[in-house]
Design a protein around this motif. Structure first.
Motif, PDB file in Angstrom:
ATOM      1  N   THR A   9       0.763  -1.215  -0.118  1.00  0.00           N
ATOM      2  CA  THR A   9      -0.098  -0.012   0.086  1.00  0.00           C
ATOM      3  C   THR A   9       0.773   1.145  -0.113  1.00  0.00           C
ATOM      4  OG1 THR A   9      -0.243   0.000   2.471  1.00  0.00           O
ATOM      5  CG2 THR A   9      -1.871  -1.083   1.081  1.00  0.00           C
ATOM      6  N   ASN A  10       2.032   1.297   0.090  1.00  0.00           N
ATOM      7  CA  ASN A  10       3.155   2.283   0.158  1.00  0.00           C
ATOM      8  C   ASN A  10       3.343   2.745  -1.390  1.00  0.00           C
ATOM      9  OD1 ASN A  10       4.937   0.836  -1.089  1.00  0.00           O
ATOM     10  ND2 ASN A  10       6.423   0.891   0.745  1.00  0.00           N
ATOM     11  N   GLY A  11       2.722   1.910  -2.472  1.00  0.00           N
ATOM     12  CA  GLY A  11       2.461   2.111  -3.697  1.00  0.00           C
ATOM     13  C   GLY A  11       1.222   2.486  -4.130  1.00  0.00           C
ATOM     14  N   LEU A  12       0.369   2.845  -3.122  1.00  0.00           N
ATOM     15  CA  LEU A  12      -1.123   3.309  -3.211  1.00  0.00           C
ATOM     16  C   LEU A  12      -1.343   4.220  -2.362  1.00  0.00           C
ATOM     17  CD1 LEU A  12      -2.361  -0.431  -3.128  1.00  0.00           C
ATOM     18  CD2 LEU A  12      -2.906   1.142  -5.332  1.00  0.00           C
ATOM     19  N   ALA A  13      -0.569   5.211  -2.089  1.00  0.00           N
ATOM     20  CA  ALA A  13      -0.610   6.256  -1.182  1.00  0.00           C
ATOM     21  C   ALA A  13      -1.676   7.043  -1.454  1.00  0.00           C
ATOM     22  CB  ALA A  13       0.818   7.063  -1.070  1.00  0.00           C
ATOM     23  N   HIS A  14      -2.096   7.217  -2.646  1.00  0.00           N
ATOM     24  CA  HIS A  14      -3.042   8.249  -3.087  1.00  0.00           C
ATOM     25  C   HIS A  14      -4.509   7.692  -3.163  1.00  0.00           C
ATOM     26  CE1 HIS A  14       0.354  10.702  -3.659  1.00  0.00           C
ATOM     27  NE2 HIS A  14       0.626  10.270  -4.870  1.00  0.00           N
ATOM     28  N   HIS A  15      -4.653   6.297  -2.839  1.00  0.00           N
ATOM     29  CA  HIS A  15      -5.839   5.907  -2.725  1.00  0.00           C
ATOM     30  C   HIS A  15      -6.354   5.754  -1.322  1.00  0.00           C
ATOM     31  CE1 HIS A  15      -4.736   4.487  -6.803  1.00  0.00           C
ATOM     32  NE2 HIS A  15      -6.025   4.045  -6.960  1.00  0.00           N
ATOM     33  N   ARG A  16      -7.701   5.798  -0.825  1.00  0.00           N
ATOM     34  CA  ARG A  16      -8.249   5.455   0.084  1.00  0.00           C
ATOM     35  C   ARG A  16      -7.898   4.113   0.476  1.00  0.00           C
ATOM     36  NH1 ARG A  16     -12.228   8.386  -2.254  1.00  0.00           N
ATOM     37  NH2 ARG A  16     -12.956  10.425  -1.276  1.00  0.00           N
ATOM     38  N   LEU A  17      -7.751   3.325   1.613  1.00  0.00           N
ATOM     39  CA  LEU A  17      -7.358   2.207   1.721  1.00  0.00           C
ATOM     40  C   LEU A  17      -8.713   1.272   1.166  1.00  0.00           C
ATOM     41  CD1 LEU A  17      -5.515  -0.015   2.948  1.00  0.00           C
ATOM     42  CD2 LEU A  17      -6.654   0.277   5.257  1.00  0.00           C
ATOM     43  N   ASP A  18      -9.815   1.294   1.362  1.00  0.00           N
ATOM     44  CA  ASP A  18     -10.712   0.275   0.744  1.00  0.00           C
ATOM     45  C   ASP A  18     -10.814   0.438  -0.550  1.00  0.00           C
ATOM     46  OD1 ASP A  18     -13.026  -1.310   1.428  1.00  0.00           O
ATOM     47  OD2 ASP A  18     -14.090  -0.077   0.353  1.00  0.00           O
ATOM     48  N   ASP A  19     -10.623   1.708  -1.311  1.00  0.00           N
ATOM     49  CA  ASP A  19     -10.268   1.678  -2.647  1.00  0.00           C
ATOM     50  C   ASP A  19      -9.117   0.511  -3.327  1.00  0.00           C
ATOM     51  OD1 ASP A  19     -12.642   3.228  -2.941  1.00  0.00           O
ATOM     52  OD2 ASP A  19     -11.588   5.192  -2.933  1.00  0.00           O
ATOM     53  N   ALA A  20      -8.122   0.987  -2.297  1.00  0.00           N
ATOM     54  CA  ALA A  20      -6.860   0.164  -2.797  1.00  0.00           C
ATOM     55  C   ALA A  20      -7.163  -1.310  -2.817  1.00  0.00           C
ATOM     56  CB  ALA A  20      -5.607   0.527  -1.980  1.00  0.00           C
ATOM     57  N   LEU A  21      -8.076  -1.805  -1.612  1.00  0.00           N
ATOM     58  CA  LEU A  21      -7.959  -3.056  -1.509  1.00  0.00           C
ATOM     59  C   LEU A  21      -9.083  -3.756  -2.710  1.00  0.00           C
ATOM     60  CD1 LEU A  21      -8.702  -3.128   2.377  1.00  0.00           C
ATOM     61  CD2 LEU A  21      -6.750  -3.807   0.926  1.00  0.00           C
ATOM     62  N   GLU A  22      -9.995  -3.018  -2.980  1.00  0.00           N
ATOM     63  CA  GLU A  22     -11.016  -3.325  -4.134  1.00  0.00           C
ATOM     64  C   GLU A  22     -10.173  -3.371  -5.497  1.00  0.00           C
ATOM     65  OE1 GLU A  22     -14.520  -1.227  -4.636  1.00  0.00           O
ATOM     66  OE2 GLU A  22     -15.410  -1.612  -2.931  1.00  0.00           O
ATOM     67  N   LEU A  23      -9.232  -2.663  -5.686  1.00  0.00           N
ATOM     68  CA  LEU A  23      -8.465  -2.382  -6.944  1.00  0.00           C
ATOM     69  C   LEU A  23      -7.893  -3.700  -6.881  1.00  0.00           C
ATOM     70  CD1 LEU A  23      -7.519  -0.832  -9.361  1.00  0.00           C
ATOM     71  CD2 LEU A  23      -5.730   0.152  -7.995  1.00  0.00           C
ATOM     72  N   LEU A  24      -6.995  -4.025  -5.835  1.00  0.00           N
ATOM     73  CA  LEU A  24      -6.345  -5.341  -5.977  1.00  0.00           C
ATOM     74  C   LEU A  24      -7.105  -6.617  -6.132  1.00  0.00           C
ATOM     75  CD1 LEU A  24      -3.751  -4.718  -2.879  1.00  0.00           C
ATOM     76  CD2 LEU A  24      -3.633  -4.247  -5.311  1.00  0.00           C
ATOM     77  N   ALA A  25      -8.090  -6.485  -5.181  1.00  0.00           N
ATOM     78  CA  ALA A  25      -9.097  -7.701  -5.486  1.00  0.00           C
ATOM     79  C   ALA A  25      -9.595  -8.050  -6.873  1.00  0.00           C
ATOM     80  CB  ALA A  25     -10.074  -7.684  -4.341  1.00  0.00           C
ATOM     81  N   ASP A  26     -10.062  -6.945  -7.305  1.00  0.00           N
ATOM     82  CA  ASP A  26     -10.578  -6.659  -8.923  1.00  0.00           C
ATOM     83  C   ASP A  26      -9.378  -7.242  -9.829  1.00  0.00           C
ATOM     84  OD1 ASP A  26     -12.937  -5.910  -7.781  1.00  0.00           O
ATOM     85  OD2 ASP A  26     -12.704  -3.801  -8.508  1.00  0.00           O
ATOM     86  N   ASN A  27      -8.329  -6.972  -9.519  1.00  0.00           N
ATOM     87  CA  ASN A  27      -7.101  -7.656 -10.463  1.00  0.00           C
ATOM     88  C   ASN A  27      -6.637  -8.785 -10.129  1.00  0.00           C
ATOM     89  OD1 ASN A  27      -6.346  -5.287 -12.757  1.00  0.00           O
ATOM     90  ND2 ASN A  27      -6.843  -4.233 -10.650  1.00  0.00           N
ATOM     91  N   GLY A  28      -7.053  -9.382  -9.181  1.00  0.00           N
ATOM     92  CA  GLY A  28      -6.813 -10.835  -9.012  1.00  0.00           C
ATOM     93  C   GLY A  28      -5.622 -11.111  -7.934  1.00  0.00           C
ATOM     94  N   TYR A  29      -5.234 -10.286  -7.252  1.00  0.00           N
ATOM     95  CA  TYR A  29      -4.210 -10.470  -6.289  1.00  0.00           C
ATOM     96  C   TYR A  29      -4.680 -11.188  -5.192  1.00  0.00           C
ATOM     97  CZ  TYR A  29      -1.396  -6.636  -8.245  1.00  0.00           C
ATOM     98  OH  TYR A  29      -0.527  -6.126  -9.079  1.00  0.00           O
ATOM     99  N   ASP A  30      -3.668 -11.862  -4.504  1.00  0.00           N
ATOM    100  CA  ASP A  30      -3.870 -12.795  -3.430  1.00  0.00           C
ATOM    101  C   ASP A  30      -4.067 -12.053  -1.960  1.00  0.00           C
ATOM    102  OD1 ASP A  30      -3.920 -15.505  -4.890  1.00  0.00           O
ATOM    103  OD2 ASP A  30      -2.096 -14.518  -5.474  1.00  0.00           O
ATOM    104  N   GLY A  31      -3.421 -10.895  -2.013  1.00  0.00           N
ATOM    105  CA  GLY A  31      -3.550 -10.285  -0.542  1.00  0.00           C
ATOM    106  C   GLY A  31      -2.871  -8.862  -0.917  1.00  0.00           C
ATOM    107  N   VAL A  32      -2.568  -8.294   0.423  1.00  0.00           N
ATOM    108  CA  VAL A  32      -1.975  -7.131   0.487  1.00  0.00           C
ATOM    109  C   VAL A  32      -0.980  -6.828   1.437  1.00  0.00           C
ATOM    110  CG1 VAL A  32      -3.844  -6.335   2.147  1.00  0.00           C
ATOM    111  CG2 VAL A  32      -2.572  -4.497   0.937  1.00  0.00           C
ATOM    112  N   ALA A  33       0.221  -6.210   1.155  1.00  0.00           N
ATOM    113  CA  ALA A  33       1.144  -5.805   1.954  1.00  0.00           C
ATOM    114  C   ALA A  33       0.875  -4.568   2.636  1.00  0.00           C
ATOM    115  CB  ALA A  33       2.716  -5.552   1.389  1.00  0.00           C
ATOM    116  N   LEU A  34       0.392  -4.352   3.679  1.00  0.00           N
ATOM    117  CA  LEU A  34      -0.081  -3.156   4.282  1.00  0.00           C
ATOM    118  C   LEU A  34       0.930  -2.637   5.058  1.00  0.00           C
ATOM    119  CD1 LEU A  34      -2.538  -1.297   5.003  1.00  0.00           C
ATOM    120  CD2 LEU A  34      -3.378  -2.831   6.945  1.00  0.00           C
ATOM    121  N   THR A  35       1.207  -1.364   4.613  1.00  0.00           N
ATOM    122  CA  THR A  35       2.116  -0.444   5.349  1.00  0.00           C
ATOM    123  C   THR A  35       1.168   0.375   5.985  1.00  0.00           C
ATOM    124  OG1 THR A  35       3.955  -0.436   3.572  1.00  0.00           O
ATOM    125  CG2 THR A  35       3.874   1.468   5.125  1.00  0.00           C
ATOM    126  N   VAL A  36       1.449   0.220   7.439  1.00  0.00           N
ATOM    127  CA  VAL A  36       0.389   1.091   8.267  1.00  0.00           C
ATOM    128  C   VAL A  36       0.923   2.413   8.378  1.00  0.00           C
ATOM    129  CG1 VAL A  36      -0.307  -0.915   9.903  1.00  0.00           C
ATOM    130  CG2 VAL A  36       1.617   0.018  10.388  1.00  0.00           C
TER     131      VAL A  36
END
Length: 279
Positions: A9-36
């Motif tokens: 998610t440090n490469g998705l810094a301009h996305h809301r977290l939920d929007d970032a997660l949806e983007l990953l899921a929609d593109n077939g990723y298995d998970g997220v590396a969440l930089t808190v």
């Protein structure tokens, strides 16, 4: 075996977290590396644990697994990047770093995260390296004991320019800890090209039994800059094939923290590239 891919998610810094997660899921990723971070599950917020419970429900809905990264740049000090760390001269600063990591471990329990990844820090010019090493061992020991009680695996990342910048330093640190589960290796394969001690795929094979998390990206030899595929010297297929050969089953993460402005393009491009490279 099929590798499981995640995007940091440090490469998705301009996305809301939920929007970032949806983007990953929609593109077939298995998970997220969440930089808190302050905008992505702020661990310092009073309601962080409640937020983590809501996030875990959302991850379940989207079918995403998670691991936690702790490299936010200005979370603890808005005026000094990455500070304080384990090797900060201020004892209070070192306590803040340890307390922050313990808090992230608590969040990892709620999130059922695969691991929590962290690094040593960069000693300031007036810090003696032997003294800094003692601070590092003491701080990591404290956090490792907390993680052991919580049942959360810890993964330590050698980082170019930091007190521990290669796998040999990680081995030394792990050897000096006592009474806790072995400290796993957070292997950023690109860092091998910077340190020059091992080829990335050689590092995967040598440390296969100790890998807690693995990151891939492109990078140039001797230059610590995370690059998009084709811009550096990384043999990504060799790394992915090595991971397959050793039976690595945790998330393989991608860290492109300087490219958040084009994440909408890189997220789909990356998963296609990784799948083709692993085939």
């Amino acid at each position: 075996m099929s590798l499981r891919f995640a995007y940091n998610t440090n490469g998705l810094a301009h996305h809301r977290l939920d929007d970032a997660l949806e983007l990953l899921a929609d593109n077939g990723y298995d998970g997220v590396a969440l930089t808190v971070d302050h905008h992505h599950l702020d661990p310092l917020a009073p309601d962080a644990l409640d937020a983590a419970e809501r996030l875990r429900d959302r991850l379940d809905e989207l079918g995403l697994d998670v691991m936690l990264e702790t490299g936010a740049r200005f979370l603890l000090d808005p005026r000094d990047k990455h500070e304080p760390t384990f090797v900060t001269a201020s004892a209070d600063g070192r306590r803040r770093r340890a307390g922050f990591l313990e808090r992230v471990v608590d969040l990892a329990v709620v999130l059922r995260a695969e691991t929590v990844s962290f690094w040593a820090g960069v000693p300031k010019p007036d810090v003696h390296l032997d003294e800094a090493w003692g601070w590092l061992v003491s701080g990591v020991q404290q956090v490792a004991e907390h993680a052991a009680q919580a049942g959360v695996p810890l993964s330590f990342e050698p980082e170019p320019g930091m007190l521990v910048e290669d796998a040999a330093g990680w081995e030394r640190l792990r050897a000096e800890l006592s009474g806790v589960p072995p400290l796993r290796l957070a292997l950023d394969s690109g860092h091998c090209l910077v340190a020059g001690d091992l080829l990335p795929d050689e590092a995967v094979r040598r440390y296969a039994a100790d890998l807690g998390t693995v990151a891939v990206e492109d990078m140039r030899k001797g230059v610590h800059e995370h690059l998009v595929w084709g811009e550096g010297d990384m043999d990504v297929p060799a790394v992915l094939h090595a991971l397959q050969d050793v039976g690595y089953d945790r998330l393989v993460t991608v860290e492109l923290s300087r490219d958040s402005h084009r994440a909408h393009q890189l997220v789909p491009q990356t998963i296609r590239y990784l799948r083709e490279s692993a085939a």
